[in-house]
Enzyme design. Structure first.
Site, PDB file in Angstrom:
ATOM      1  N   GLY A  16       5.263 -11.536  21.512  1.00 29.79           N
ATOM      2  CA  GLY A  16       4.938 -10.252  20.876  1.00 29.79           C
ATOM      3  C   GLY A  16       3.820 -10.357  19.847  1.00 29.79           C
ATOM      4  O   GLY A  16       3.279 -11.432  19.557  1.00 29.79           O
ATOM      5  N   HIS A 154       8.230  -8.559   2.326  1.00 27.82           N
ATOM      6  CA  HIS A 154       6.979  -9.299   2.107  1.00 27.82           C
ATOM      7  C   HIS A 154       6.367  -9.002   0.735  1.00 27.82           C
ATOM      8  O   HIS A 154       5.552  -9.769   0.255  1.00 27.82           O
ATOM      9  CB  HIS A 154       5.990  -9.091   3.252  1.00 27.82           C
ATOM     10  N   HIS A 216      10.358  -2.346  -0.593  1.00 23.56           N
ATOM     11  CA  HIS A 216       9.316  -2.900  -1.460  1.00 23.56           C
ATOM     12  C   HIS A 216       9.349  -2.326  -2.886  1.00 23.56           C
ATOM     13  O   HIS A 216       9.300  -3.060  -3.867  1.00 23.56           O
ATOM     14  CB  HIS A 216       7.930  -2.633  -0.866  1.00 23.56           C
TER      15      HIS A 216
HETATM   16  C1  BG6 Z   1       5.135  -2.445   5.516  1.00 19.59           C
HETATM   17  C2  BG6 Z   1       5.275  -1.030   5.990  1.00 19.59           C
HETATM   18  O1  BG6 Z   1       6.378  -2.991   5.197  1.00 19.59           O
HETATM   19  O2  BG6 Z   1       4.305  -2.465   4.359  1.00 19.59           O
HETATM   20  C3  BG6 Z   1       3.920  -0.420   6.263  1.00 19.59           C
HETATM   21  O3  BG6 Z   1       6.062  -1.008   7.173  1.00 19.59           O
HETATM   22  C4  BG6 Z   1       3.030  -0.531   5.074  1.00 19.59           C
HETATM   23  O4  BG6 Z   1       4.036   0.944   6.647  1.00 19.59           O
HETATM   24  C5  BG6 Z   1       3.001  -1.976   4.582  1.00 19.59           C
HETATM   25  O5  BG6 Z   1       1.722  -0.129   5.438  1.00 19.59           O
HETATM   26  C6  BG6 Z   1       2.227  -2.107   3.285  1.00 19.59           C
HETATM   27  O6  BG6 Z   1       2.111  -3.450   2.986  1.00 19.59           O
HETATM   28  P1  BG6 Z   1       0.902  -3.993   2.128  1.00 19.59           P
HETATM   29  O7  BG6 Z   1       1.205  -5.434   1.916  1.00 19.59           O
HETATM   30  O8  BG6 Z   1      -0.350  -3.723   2.911  1.00 19.59           O
HETATM   31  O9  BG6 Z   1       0.926  -3.177   0.869  1.00 19.59           O
END
Ligand code: BG6
Length: 443
Positions: A16, A154, A216
């Site tokens: 994937g 993340h 997040h």
């Molecule tokens: C992801 C979401 O977890 O985080 C996305 O599913 C979002 O929709 C992204 O765009 C944003 O991550 P970053 O690290 O680019 O702020």
């Protein structure tokens, strides 16, 4: 150099997109830098039938891991195949799979003989609401102990998010101010420039509250407001986050949708999914009672920027603030695209008696330490999982509590429309800090 040895890394769903774009390159870099050391193997597994060579070709050229990269089709027989490659101290299994198959996959792995030595890594979304998250936790726990389950967020792997802990607990200056006596409000903003792009099918079943806020943003808020952990042990930190999550409550919320969202590929033409959300929360504990917490996140807002703002209480209406117009002190944490911290404070305008202007102490991570090494959250997360460090992973308790905080406002009310590329006026009438005016935005 710290490295891991005699470990097996298994990627389920290896043909994937996530595996190809993120996991394999991250593992290749870790191998190149010697962090994945002697006696390690990587096995890709998926429904497709590949020989090792075909699998290598499918991925493109990853020279460093090539000699230790294998392929096995499906989970059946995977244990036997792994044993034929050697004996491993640690086995990590990355679920690069659709979340709806997490629970059944855990059953299958367990039946295949993946037991106590195995650690499983799962991506978000972890559940769809409180009920489904509980059910998923229950199903996973039938086969694996909590300390074997690694739930990724993340944002926790971002430098500036990790720096929140250092800022708060490695400085004596700020902690005495970190409470309801001194803080007027907390604001957390995560604006994105992009819309849903090719992720319409996933996003339309989710929305910003599930996709960004539940994980997040609430995680950042927990790090910002939790009590000091007893030690830096991952369990102590996670427990403190859970303690503060338990006290959070949403007071008001509003949802928005950008114009044209319903015409995006794979989006329901009658969709009421939100691409923008604003929430006001309270933290019902001794430290924070009475302090409003504002959270905002949205897509197609014309700029990318994640910031946390702490607005302090105004000084008394005496001396320099008799008319009540003096700007309060503020601390802004720039999480991305640049990382830094700004402290706003008042100074005297030279040559006047006591005219006051706002000045800024401006700390930029790249000015201080040079341009950032390109951040790769997956390298960090994979290494931590191999080493058994769960600080950057979210516990079962935390996920359930975060869902619990938001359960009442998921899908609540109809979304208002806003123009693509524009930040809508606050539907809750919140006096947002203009994060755009800060230096972080220019980079
Ligand atoms: C992801 C979401 O977890 O985080 C996305 O599913 C979002 O929709 C992204 O765009 C944003 O991550 P970053 O690290 O680019 O702020």
């Amino acid at each position: 150099m710290k490295n891991v040895k005699n470990s097996a890394i298994i990627i389920l769903g290896a043909s994937g997109d996530l595996a190809r774009r993120k996991l394999i390159p991250a593992l290749d870099s870790l191998r190149k830098s010697g962090k994945i050391g002697k006696g390690c193997v990587i096995i890709g597994s998926g429904r497709k039938v590949f020989t090792d060579d075909e699998f290598h070709k499918h991925l493109g050229s990853f020279d460093a891991i090539s000699p230790i990269l294998h392929y096995h089709s499906g989970i059946k027989g995977l244990r036997g195949y792994l044993d034929s490659l050697g004996e491993f101290k640690t086995i990590i299994v990355f679920f690069s799979l659709p979340p709806k198959v997490y629970a059944d996959t855990a059953d299958e792995l367990h039946k295949e003989g993946f037991g106590r030595k195995t650690r499983i890594i799962v991506e978000k979304p972890f559940g769809y609401d409180l009920k489904s998250a509980r059910e998923l936790n229950r199903r996973l726990s039938e086969n694996f102990e909590e300390e074997q389950i690694y739930r990724i967020d993340h944002y926790l792997a971002k430098e500036a998010v990790q720096n929140l802990l250092i800022f708060r607990f490695a400085n004596s200056l700020f902690d005495p101010l970190w409470n309801a006596a001194n803080v007027e409000s907390i604001q957390i903003n995560a604006s994105e420039e992009i819309g849903v792009e090719s992720r319409g099918a996933y996003f339309d079943g989710s929305g910003v509250i599930r996709d960004m806020v539940q994980n997040h943003l609430v995680q950042m808020l927990a790090l910002l407001t939790m009590e000091a952990p007893v030690t830096l042990d991952s369990e102590d930190i996670r427990n403190q986050k859970a303690n503060v999550l338990k006290t959070m409550e949403v007071i008001r919320s509003a949802r928005g949708q950008y114009e044209g969202y319903r015409n995006e590929p794979m989006v329901n033409p009658d969709s009421t999914t939100e691409t923008y959300a604003e929430l006001e929360l309270r933290i019902r504990n001794f430290r924070w009672e009475g302090v409003p917490v504002y959270i905002r996140s949205g897509k197609a807002l014309g700029r990318k920027g994640t910031e946390i703002g702490i607005r302090f209480k105004s000084i008394p209406r005496l001396l320099f603030n008799a008319d009540g117009k003096l700007e309060p002190n503020r601390i802004i944490f720039h999480i991305q695209p640049v990382t830094g911290i700004v402290i706003d404070h008042a100074v005297k305008v030279p040559g006047t008696d006591h005219d006051i202007a706002q000045s800024r102490l401006d700390f930029s991570l790249s000015d201080a330490f040079g341009p950032p090494v390109p951040e790769d959250a997956y390298q960090r997360l994979l290494m931590d999982a191999l080493e058994g460090d769960r600080t950057l992973y979210v516990s079962a308790k935390e996920t359930e509590m975060a869902w619990d905080v938001l359960d009442g406002v998921l899908d609540a009310g109809s979304p208002f429309l806003y123009r693509r590329g524009e930040l809508p006026e606050s539907p809750l009438g919140i006096d947002w800090i203009d994060f755009k005016e800060y230096k972080g935005d220019s980079c």
